[in-house]
Enzyme design. Structure first.
Site, short mmCIF file in Angstrom:
data_model
loop_
_atom_site.label_atom_id
_atom_site.label_comp_id
_atom_site.label_asym_id
_atom_site.label_seq_id
_atom_site.Cartn_x
_atom_site.Cartn_y
_atom_site.Cartn_z
CG ASN A 156 111.01 -14.88 68.71
OD1 ASN A 156 110.49 -15.99 68.77
ND2 ASN A 156 110.48 -13.87 68.03
CE LYS A 170 111.89 -14.02 64.65
NZ LYS A 170 112.10 -13.04 63.60
CG HIS A 216 107.57 -10.79 66.82
ND1 HIS A 216 107.61 -10.80 65.44
CD2 HIS A 216 108.85 -10.84 67.24
CE1 HIS A 216 108.89 -10.83 65.06
NE2 HIS A 216 109.65 -10.86 66.13
CD GLU A 257 108.67 -12.76 62.51
OE1 GLU A 257 108.56 -13.70 63.32
OE2 GLU A 257 109.77 -12.32 62.13
CD GLU A 280 111.96 -7.88 67.70
OE1 GLU A 280 112.96 -8.55 67.96
OE2 GLU A 280 110.91 -8.38 67.24
N GLY A 293 115.50 -10.25 60.36
CA GLY A 293 115.86 -11.32 59.43
C GLY A 293 116.46 -10.83 58.12
CB SER A 316 119.88 -8.09 61.66
OG SER A 316 118.93 -8.47 60.66
P1 13P Z 1 116.40 -11.74 63.70
O1 13P Z 1 117.36 -11.64 64.86
O2 13P Z 1 116.41 -13.07 63.04
O3 13P Z 1 116.53 -10.58 62.79
O4 13P Z 1 114.91 -11.62 64.36
C1 13P Z 1 114.63 -10.62 65.25
C2 13P Z 1 113.32 -10.89 65.88
O5 13P Z 1 112.29 -10.78 65.23
C3 13P Z 1 113.29 -11.31 67.28
O6 13P Z 1 112.00 -11.30 67.79
#
Ligand code: 13P
Length: 250
Positions: free
Chosen positions: A11, A13, A95, A97, A165, A171, A210
């Protein structure tokens, strides 16, 4: 019993312009991933170009969100049919976010997932608890509510992927203990199996938060983990390639 297909998904983002497509070329030049599917979800602006670069390769391309409607007066939004038209085969939905930044509810996610299925896309539906929810012992209740509310009734093993997740692991460099991942993945598998029967047993369950080359093999060794949804480490071909290789070997 149907065995889920392994999936390494990235992803991107809100990262990446045309210059970063060179990472995809590097990935494709080096990558053979026997036994697993590989997916990258770039920003919408790159879907078409990435799909062209990936043509004839093992790489599939996906969106990061879609609107619940097929078309209409929704400025700035993108429909599932448009993603498909641009070359996407999958779309990430719900997601954390998007749930946080855009106030998306389980009901919204479900409507989007229905639109994705109608357009012929695989829906990658995300669930996961915040740190506060985990610390108050509510993790499984939260995940159960998100699964129940976000997943449409008419899914199959080939049209649904579920990503667990934990919000506090995204992150942050913090990864749950393998026992914590196992507990939630076993729970998700049981829920999907009881709701969808055989189809629920074949749905790929991804862990996200992560994931790095250094911890991927350990995470992929957990039962009911069929792959990963990778954020930061999917931006570099070397890192993502190492994660794909770890999944292929798992
Ligand atoms: P990270 O791998 O940067 O922690 O992000 C995970 C994520 O949100 C994937 O959708």
């Amino acid at each position: 019993m149907s065995t889920p297909r392994k999936l390494a998904a990235g992803n991107w983002k809100m990262n990446g312009t045309a210059a970063e497509l060179s990472e995809v070329k590097t990935l494709l030049a080096e990558q053979a991933a026997p036994g697993c599917d590989v997916l990258l979800c770039p920003p919408a602006t790159l879907i078409h170009r990435m799909a062209q670069a990936a043509e004839g390769s093992i790489l599939k391309v996906g969106g990061q969100d879609c609107h619940a409607r097929q078309s209409g007066a929704h400025t700035g939004d993108i429909s599932a049919a448009m993603l498909k038209d641009a070359g996407a085969s999958h779309v990430i939905l719900g997601h954390s976010e998007r749930r946080a930044d855009h106030g998306e509810s389980d009901e919204d996610v479900r409507a989007k997932a229905e639109a994705a299925l109608a357009a012929g896309l695989v829906a990658v539906i995300c669930v996961g608890e915040t740190l506060e929810q985990r610390e108050s012992g509510a993790t499984l209740d939260i995940v159960a509510a998100q699964l129940g509310g976000s997943i449409p009734d008419d899914v199959s093993a080939g049209t649904l992927v579920v990503a667990y997740e934990p919000v506090w692991a995204i992150g942050t460099g913090k990864v749950p203990e393998t026992a914590q991942i196992a507990e939630v993945h076993d729970f998700i598998r049981a829920r999907l199996s009881s709701r969808f029967g055989e189809a629920g047993q074949g749905v790929a369950l991804l862990y996200g938060g992560s994931v790095k080359p250094s911890n991927a093999a350990e995470i992929f060794a957990v039962e009911n983990v069929n792959g990963a949804l990778v954020g930061g480490a999917s931006l570099k071909a070397a890192d993502f390639g190492a994660i794909v290789a770890a999944l292929s070997d798992a």
